[in-house]
Design a protein around this motif. Structure first.
Motif, PDB file in Angstrom:
ATOM      1  N   THR B 738       0.808  -1.230   0.000  1.00  0.00           N
ATOM      2  CA  THR B 738       0.000   0.000   0.000  1.00  0.00           C
ATOM      3  C   THR B 738       0.831   1.265   0.000  1.00  0.00           C
ATOM      4  OG1 THR B 738      -0.056   0.127   2.405  1.00  0.00           O
ATOM      5  CG2 THR B 738      -1.762  -1.194   1.351  1.00  0.00           C
ATOM      6  N   GLY B 739       2.118   1.123   0.293  1.00  0.00           N
ATOM      7  CA  GLY B 739       2.935   2.321   0.437  1.00  0.00           C
ATOM      8  C   GLY B 739       2.696   3.042   1.755  1.00  0.00           C
ATOM      9  N   VAL B 740       1.843   2.476   2.596  1.00  0.00           N
ATOM     10  CA  VAL B 740       1.517   3.122   3.873  1.00  0.00           C
ATOM     11  C   VAL B 740       2.323   2.480   4.996  1.00  0.00           C
ATOM     12  CG1 VAL B 740      -0.302   3.588   5.553  1.00  0.00           C
ATOM     13  CG2 VAL B 740      -0.790   3.750   3.101  1.00  0.00           C
ATOM     14  N   ALA B 741       3.090   3.328   5.714  1.00  0.00           N
ATOM     15  CA  ALA B 741       3.944   2.834   6.785  1.00  0.00           C
ATOM     16  C   ALA B 741       3.194   2.939   8.118  1.00  0.00           C
ATOM     17  CB  ALA B 741       5.246   3.628   6.848  1.00  0.00           C
ATOM     18  N   VAL B 742       2.474   1.892   8.430  1.00  0.00           N
ATOM     19  CA  VAL B 742       1.715   1.880   9.692  1.00  0.00           C
ATOM     20  C   VAL B 742       2.700   1.945  10.847  1.00  0.00           C
ATOM     21  CG1 VAL B 742       0.015   0.624  11.046  1.00  0.00           C
ATOM     22  CG2 VAL B 742      -0.057   0.501   8.554  1.00  0.00           C
ATOM     23  N   ASP B 743       2.354   2.724  11.889  1.00  0.00           N
ATOM     24  CA  ASP B 743       3.319   2.937  12.978  1.00  0.00           C
ATOM     25  C   ASP B 743       2.965   2.160  14.245  1.00  0.00           C
ATOM     26  OD1 ASP B 743       1.111   4.257  13.831  1.00  0.00           O
ATOM     27  OD2 ASP B 743       2.110   6.200  14.132  1.00  0.00           O
ATOM     28  N   ARG B 744       2.090   1.209  14.100  1.00  0.00           N
ATOM     29  CA  ARG B 744       1.705   0.473  15.313  1.00  0.00           C
ATOM     30  C   ARG B 744       1.184  -0.904  14.939  1.00  0.00           C
ATOM     31  NH1 ARG B 744      -1.489   3.847  18.445  1.00  0.00           N
ATOM     32  NH2 ARG B 744      -0.215   5.452  17.464  1.00  0.00           N
ATOM     33  N   CYS B 745       1.117  -1.770  15.936  1.00  0.00           N
ATOM     34  CA  CYS B 745       0.388  -3.012  15.777  1.00  0.00           C
ATOM     35  C   CYS B 745      -0.551  -3.130  16.963  1.00  0.00           C
ATOM     36  CB  CYS B 745       1.342  -4.220  15.634  1.00  0.00           C
ATOM     37  SG  CYS B 745       2.341  -4.590  17.089  1.00  0.00           S
ATOM     38  N   PRO B 746      -1.606  -3.941  16.865  1.00  0.00           N
ATOM     39  CA  PRO B 746      -1.984  -4.734  15.692  1.00  0.00           C
ATOM     40  C   PRO B 746      -2.548  -3.858  14.584  1.00  0.00           C
ATOM     41  CG  PRO B 746      -3.703  -4.881  17.363  1.00  0.00           C
ATOM     42  CD  PRO B 746      -2.584  -4.103  17.989  1.00  0.00           C
ATOM     43  N   ILE B 747      -2.364  -4.330  13.362  1.00  0.00           N
ATOM     44  CA  ILE B 747      -2.824  -3.571  12.201  1.00  0.00           C
ATOM     45  C   ILE B 747      -4.270  -3.951  11.932  1.00  0.00           C
ATOM     46  CG2 ILE B 747      -2.324  -2.977   9.802  1.00  0.00           C
ATOM     47  CD1 ILE B 747       0.559  -3.953  10.330  1.00  0.00           C
ATOM     48  N   THR B 748      -5.161  -3.375  12.718  1.00  0.00           N
ATOM     49  CA  THR B 748      -6.584  -3.702  12.622  1.00  0.00           C
ATOM     50  C   THR B 748      -7.221  -2.830  11.549  1.00  0.00           C
ATOM     51  OG1 THR B 748      -7.134  -2.017  14.230  1.00  0.00           O
ATOM     52  CG2 THR B 748      -6.662  -4.210  15.098  1.00  0.00           C
ATOM     53  N   PRO B 749      -8.410  -3.175  11.119  1.00  0.00           N
ATOM     54  CA  PRO B 749      -9.116  -2.296  10.170  1.00  0.00           C
ATOM     55  C   PRO B 749      -9.232  -0.860  10.694  1.00  0.00           C
ATOM     56  CG  PRO B 749     -10.171  -4.434  10.223  1.00  0.00           C
ATOM     57  CD  PRO B 749      -9.114  -4.459  11.287  1.00  0.00           C
ATOM     58  N   HIS B 750      -9.456  -0.680  11.991  1.00  0.00           N
ATOM     59  CA  HIS B 750      -9.573   0.679  12.533  1.00  0.00           C
ATOM     60  C   HIS B 750      -8.292   1.475  12.284  1.00  0.00           C
ATOM     61  CE1 HIS B 750     -12.247  -1.939  14.847  1.00  0.00           C
ATOM     62  NE2 HIS B 750     -13.036  -0.884  15.001  1.00  0.00           N
ATOM     63  N   ILE B 751      -7.182   0.854  12.507  1.00  0.00           N
ATOM     64  CA  ILE B 751      -5.896   1.523  12.319  1.00  0.00           C
ATOM     65  C   ILE B 751      -5.686   1.838  10.840  1.00  0.00           C
ATOM     66  CG2 ILE B 751      -3.376   1.186  12.495  1.00  0.00           C
ATOM     67  CD1 ILE B 751      -4.732   1.500  15.204  1.00  0.00           C
ATOM     68  N   LEU B 752      -5.984   0.839   9.998  1.00  0.00           N
ATOM     69  CA  LEU B 752      -5.766   1.035   8.572  1.00  0.00           C
ATOM     70  C   LEU B 752      -6.696   2.113   8.002  1.00  0.00           C
ATOM     71  CD1 LEU B 752      -5.122  -2.542   7.130  1.00  0.00           C
ATOM     72  CD2 LEU B 752      -3.482  -0.686   7.470  1.00  0.00           C
ATOM     73  N   PHE B 753      -7.889   2.151   8.550  1.00  0.00           N
ATOM     74  CA  PHE B 753      -8.857   3.156   8.100  1.00  0.00           C
ATOM     75  C   PHE B 753      -8.260   4.551   8.282  1.00  0.00           C
ATOM     76  CE2 PHE B 753     -12.545   5.959   9.079  1.00  0.00           C
ATOM     77  CZ  PHE B 753     -13.171   5.908   7.853  1.00  0.00           C
ATOM     78  N   GLU B 754      -7.714   4.796   9.466  1.00  0.00           N
ATOM     79  CA  GLU B 754      -7.111   6.104   9.740  1.00  0.00           C
ATOM     80  C   GLU B 754      -5.903   6.327   8.839  1.00  0.00           C
ATOM     81  OE1 GLU B 754      -8.357   8.431  11.562  1.00  0.00           O
ATOM     82  OE2 GLU B 754     -10.011   7.174  12.299  1.00  0.00           O
ATOM     83  N   ALA B 755      -5.072   5.266   8.717  1.00  0.00           N
ATOM     84  CA  ALA B 755      -3.828   5.416   7.955  1.00  0.00           C
ATOM     85  C   ALA B 755      -4.107   5.600   6.472  1.00  0.00           C
ATOM     86  CB  ALA B 755      -2.938   4.186   8.178  1.00  0.00           C
ATOM     87  N   PHE B 756      -5.058   4.842   5.958  1.00  0.00           N
ATOM     88  CA  PHE B 756      -5.374   4.963   4.530  1.00  0.00           C
ATOM     89  C   PHE B 756      -6.011   6.315   4.216  1.00  0.00           C
ATOM     90  CE2 PHE B 756      -5.774   0.056   3.901  1.00  0.00           C
ATOM     91  CZ  PHE B 756      -4.395  -0.045   3.935  1.00  0.00           C
ATOM     92  N   LYS B 757      -6.813   6.783   5.166  1.00  0.00           N
ATOM     93  CA  LYS B 757      -7.428   8.110   4.996  1.00  0.00           C
ATOM     94  C   LYS B 757      -6.328   9.165   4.886  1.00  0.00           C
ATOM     95  CE  LYS B 757     -10.119   9.147   8.319  1.00  0.00           C
ATOM     96  NZ  LYS B 757     -11.116   9.610   9.305  1.00  0.00           N
TER      97      LYS B 757
END
Lengths: 764, 764
Positions: B738-757
């Motif tokens: 995705t090119g998105v560098a998530v900064d935390r785990c777990p990588i839940t849909p809630h986290i991805l929602f914020e990150a993708f936004k």
């Protein structure tokens, strides 16, 4: 230096046993256990032709029925003897787990395993057995007669064993003129141990191995026997022994552990419990050998013994169990107690259709002392000689050495014991007082001594191992294969370990339960061996642990280890007595040191190649109601030279228990059999007249402490000796009171009625 | 010579565990036990002003109520660390048995002991607690801020500990022109171990000592902690550990054993059982530290690392438990894994009003690897460099030696592991394939490596003792203080012992249960130490036993001991290979010899003063559904260099379990708290999304067997490593997809929602 040994410490298990916290086998059995119940034979001798199990198998809850037709064909021995790799010294293998050839009324024919006790008992009742009945024989001498029923296939004439002792030349000695010949036959009964806790065990399988938790005196021996009975490598068997409610030798046999172990293998390793009822304990466990003894003595008028002849016929019952060892031990005492140049002794162990006789407190000595000490008074009666004087004259002299055991009498112990006894009951004064009585109620005093050999060397292996584990607080655990069976050895060991290591009594935590997987090897509780044998490994292992501790103290203090001592849980510099550190400080540092971490433990085996005589005497004072044929015991004293007393209070309790057993043996206890069927008549505690505190006078125990020089703590046997001399002392008191020399025990009213009639004291 | 080690032997406990025969703590508890239930605090922070027990005490069946106002005032530590006699190295003592100052929602306030569970729970409900509420804080950095609520009186600023590492000169290094600075913050969650068997223990008193049977990883340590908590000499405490249903570090703490031990002392020594519910396990046992990590790296355009800065804030929760060791271990990995001349590291363990964080599989390394390995991919993103190439260039080189632990990287293990992983997932090919994806569903591959240090030397003591007992049939029992906790060490030890002594695998009977009274000292199962540490004492003790056996063989055969060998349970003459006797024949003769009886056993302590690196990597392949904010794990491989594999099948199973835990850590697991009350929101297995086989792709495990030269069997840690690199591999795969560098785990849909936004991939 010694601080714990010699003190009457409170038993380490006192509070737990008094409060009901102590766990016994049944307490530890999970409630999900399957219950096994045994079908016992209802004939005294015969062959099981068939067992119809169909009805039993229909009963809801019945899981498995095993009959004598199903069990593996491994004959095995049950005696709690150390094993020998020499076949000539191995115990007789004469039974299977269940027996198709049933040999006594109560033999084990089949077993039902069920989800609960009710179903198991219903299952047993539903079994239908068809027998082919054989003639049976209950008496040892009758069993030796030609044409007698044959109890065991491999032993023609029913003779399990016959051994002899010969000394001097009897025939030649009898040519001496003027000898007085005194002859007697003496009978002792079949009795049962009547420990509080019936035998109980439970078994299960884990990791392809069988674990049996059992009420036994001999866990390491039971491990071996279970392996033999099931044809398994012995390492596949694990035995755990919790607290047990007494044993007295009955649990010095593999009882139902092999069967229970087999049953778990037949139900997929599920937990199976097998608990004996009291009725089963009486008949289908072990009993004391009834022995008939024939003694002839040829004495000079002055009381010198010139020659003696001894024959004993030991009623082995249906299976060998401890077999010939019991009567042989009794015979061994005969020529030693009153040494004499010309002796002929023979003894026979004879199979009969009675319950199997095994070990019981005293191991042949109560029988031998009854015969021998009654006979001494019979000699005195013939000679008109005082029984005390006769004994002082003829008993084993100081310096006597037995050629076989190498035992030596180091002290004038017999005279000392007799003197101490007379401080309680003045035998000679009372003998005078009770002369020439008339009237229906008469009194008498009687005396008997005993001989007892500590432990089993050189007949069998004697070895003991123990292990000590130091804790961070300076306390330690102590493990040994020798077992607490109610006698108090845990407490005695705690005292001995405390002194051996140099720590306070309170800092020794004895691991009471034996688990053959982790407990150092030891053969268990029997032969009054615990403190004598255990002492060797305790003192040796304590030394090893002290050495490790003092070497570590050297590391910590830089003092040479040789200048250090461990006293009362403290590392002390011997030169100035300064306490350098506590053992707790040392132990904590040793365990957690990042430079030199050491878990300080020690373990060693001691093999014991010595043995020790234990001696003593009983004096009994009785009142005999001649018309009522009743004996009332007025006073009784036992004196023991068991060497140094580890714990005087426990020693006294030990003696009280033995005296109680001797009183029952002398006056009331006998397991009886119906002559027509061989059926036991009184296999319960209502009909079997066990001696209780209601039957006891004040029991007096005294000690002579001649330190045994071969013993690490100066001790020798005390466990069994108290049961050995009481019955003949009572009999000899009855003899003084009435002039009637009863030839058997127990001296019940029935016996006295016959004897008094014969003596003309009463008429029909 | 080795025959057992290296083979995939069937677990020694496999059949018993599969068949339900294996006994766990609750199985062993007598049904008569009193039941204890705990009242937990319903506020996150405050003071108990009073507890009204009157209603509870009226409830039939309630036996005793104990509150935080009653308990003894001995503060104690709970961490399952070896003890140290140096106060500076002792664990923090910051709790009582029950706490008046409650520090998290779920703290222990009072306990009701009752005849059954219903009465105990009714009693708990009937207790009325009056609190004085304090403000609370859940976040570590907020807790460090001025004016934050103070969780523990003795730790101002809530800082339990702060440690640093400095290497080189960061400031000077940063003067180099052209450096690229990459900075990131990485957050890991509070998670719980979720072992199958909740913590349960039961306690009773015998002979003035307390026995606790407990589901623990560390019986000998728990013994010490119970002693500390109750103010008792440690030798007064006995701990027994049966089979346990997992621990993962939660049971590397004294949990409720001290409280349960105290309770039995309050009810006259009666048996008391304390069993946690799952809800209690989640909150009132231990959790994994949530750690926030801040990393800055300065790199050259060619990928050379010039300088790095590392800060970690570890959320300790309310009590110290394992405390600072966890984050410190993670920090310790940082400068070793990618060595660099200029490093500044700081880490803080910070008290908050969350459940106490303790040990959990990986012990700080999963957190550190998540931060560190995400950061490596972030660097590569900045540099436009291939993550594999970057790692091959910068990872710890062969020959690297750590100055503190003296650990050395002996082999080119990283490259070997990466090569092996790519045999399963061709990282480089897939990276090419997955470039330039568009569309809503995209795929990616991610890579992460890990560093793990076996055992705890030189930070803490490492020692291990064991004992071997030879049976008559040539089999032997093996005891050690190190514990089977489901990981299979009983089986590995059986193999190691078989080879050390020279007997078949089947002839080693491991004593699985530890009993501190009789089991040699060992600190238990943690730090992935079992085969490495245990190997030292096994090989040493095996040698001692062999020596005793061969010396005895000399006695029996007259062959010089040096010419004899013990192979596969047989005494062999080396010269001609002739089998002179079996070990069983020797053992039987040794035990029962009437000339030289020996119970052949051996016991020794090994102190270990070395350590070993364990390394490996994970590659994950994911498919990300961007509109659904959902990650699907398609493939995963773990490769481990844990030295020689004792049992390949068990090793593979070990890795599968660790991968599952890593998947949960990466994608779904987090224990959440209500920000307004501090109340845990998902303390149950329905709401807490534990990773299960439903969430797993086919899990691939591979091994590189570089024999560890410091290890007696060539092994090093494998227990924890599999949980360390999975989550960052998943995160890096998501990054590629995705090119998105998530900064935390777990990588839940809630986290991805914020990150993708934020990344503009989706809109509200």
């Amino acid at each position: 230096m010694s601080t714990s040994v010699g003190q009457s410490k409170v038993r380490v298990d006192a509070y737990d046993k008094a409060a009901g916290r102590a766990k016994y086998t049944d307490d530890l059995c999970d409630k999900s256990a399957l219950i096994a119940k045994i079908l016992h034979s209802t004939i005294a001798h015969g062959l099981v032709k068939s067992v119809d199990t169909s009805a039993a198998e229909q009963i809801p809850g019945v899981v498995k029925v095993i009959t004598c037709l199903d069990v593996p064909n491994y004959k095995f021995p049950t005696a709690g003897h150390p094993w020998s790799t020499d076949p000539a010294h191995q115990d007789v293998e004469d039974r299977l787990l269940l027996n198709r050839h049933v040999r006594y009324y109560g033999d084990d024919v089949a077993v039902v395993v069920a989800e609960d006790e009710v179903a198991a008992m219903q299952g047993v009742r539903a079994l239908k057995v068809e027998y082919e009945e054989y003639p049976f024989v209950l008496d040892a001498q009758e069993a030796m007669a030609e044409g007698a029923p044959q109890v065991q296939e491999d032993f023609p004439g029913n003779i399990l064993a016959h051994t002899s002792i010969r000394r001097g030349d009897l025939e030649k000695a009898l040519q001496e003129p003027g000898l007085i010949k005194v002859e007697g036959w003496y009978d002792t009964p079949t009795v049962q141990h009547c420990h509080i806790e019936n035998h109980v065990c439970f078994a299960s399988m884990e990791a392809g191995r069988i674990t049996v938790v059992t009420s036994t005196q001999i866990p390491h021996i039971v491990r071996r026997v279970v392996g033999q009975a099931l044809g398994l490598p012995w390492g596949k068997v694990r035995i755990v022994k919790p607290y047990i409610g007494g044993g007295f030798g009955n649990k010095q046999d593999a009882l139902y552990e092999p069967l229970c172990a087999y049953l778990t293998t037949q139900v997929g390793g599920r937990l199976v419990k097998l608990e004996c009822t009291r009725e089963e304990t009486f008949v289908s466990n072990r009993v004391r050998h009834a022995i008939r003894t024939h003694i002839i003595s040829w004495v000079r008028p002055d009381g010198a013994i010139v020659a003696r002849k001894f024959e004993a016929f030991s009623n082995q019952g249906a299976y060998a169990s401890h077999g010939h060892g019991v009567v042989a031990k009794g015979m061994g005492a005969f020529p030693q107690l009153y040494p004499c140049d010309n002796v002929e002794c023979d003894c026979w162990s004879v199979y009969t259709n009675r319950p199997a006789a095994g070990a019981m407190r005293g191991y042949g000595i109560p029988q031998a002392m009854f015969a021998g000490e009654c006979h001494i008074d019979d000699i005195c009666l013939s000679l008109g000689m005082d029984p005390l004087e006769f004994r002082r004259k003829n008993l084993m002299p100081v310096g006597y050495v037995d050629g076989f055991s190498k035992n030596e009498l180091y002290d004038d112990t017999f005279n000392q014991c007799l003197d101490r006894a007379m401080e309680v009951i003045d035998y000679q004064q009372k003998r005078k007082d009770y002369q020439n009585q008339t009237g229906p109620v008469r009194r008498g005093v009687g005396l008997a001594v005993f001989w007892y050999n500590t432990a089993v060397w050189p007949i069998s292996l004697e070895s003991s191992s123990c292990r000590m584990v130091l804790n961070q607080d300076g306390s330690l655990q102590f493990q040994t294969g020798e077992t607490e069976i109610g006698q108090g050895c845990d407490t005695a060991y705690t005292q001995m370990v405390a002194d051996a290591v140099g720590v306070p009594f309170e800092d020794v935590h004895v691991v009471s339960s034996q688990d053959t997987d982790v407990t150092p090897f030891g053969t268990g509780a029997y032969a009054s061996r615990q403190t004598y044998i255990g002492g060797f490994s305790i003192i040796q292992t304590g030394r090893l642990l002290r050495e490790r501790i003092l070497n570590y103290a050297h590391e910590l203090t830089r003092m040479p280890a040789a200048t250090l001592d461990l006293v009362d849980g403290k590392i002390v510099r011997k030169g100035d007595g300064r306490v350098l550190m506590t053992l707790g400080e040392l132990a904590t540092e040793a365990l957690y040191s990042t430079t030199n971490s050491q878990h300080l433990t020690a373990e060693s085996t001691a093999q014991i190649k010595s043995n020790a005589y234990s001696f003593g005497c009983s004096i009994a004072e009785v009142e005999v109601d001649i018309p009522m044929c009743k004996v009332k015991l007025l006073n009784m004293v036992n004196v023991h030279d068991c060497g140094r007393l580890i714990n005087p209070a426990l020693a006294e309790a030990q003696v009280h228990g033995g005296m109680s057993m001797a009183i029952g043996y002398g006056l009331s206890e006998e397991l009886k059999f119906d002559a027509r069927t061989g059926k036991p008549l009184n296999n319960n505690l209502l009909d079997y007249k066990l001696s209780t505190c209601m039957d006891h006078p004040n029991l007096e125990a005294r000690f002579v402490e001649n330190l045994e020089p071969t013993s690490p703590y100066g001790t020798k046997s005390l466990g069994e000796p108290p049961a050995c001399s009481g019955a003949p002392a009572i009999r000899n008191a009855v003899l003084q009171a009435t002039g009637v020399a009863v030839d058997r025990c127990p001296i019940t009213p029935h016996i006295l009625f016959e004897a008094f009639k014969e003596a003309g004291l009463i008429t029909d």
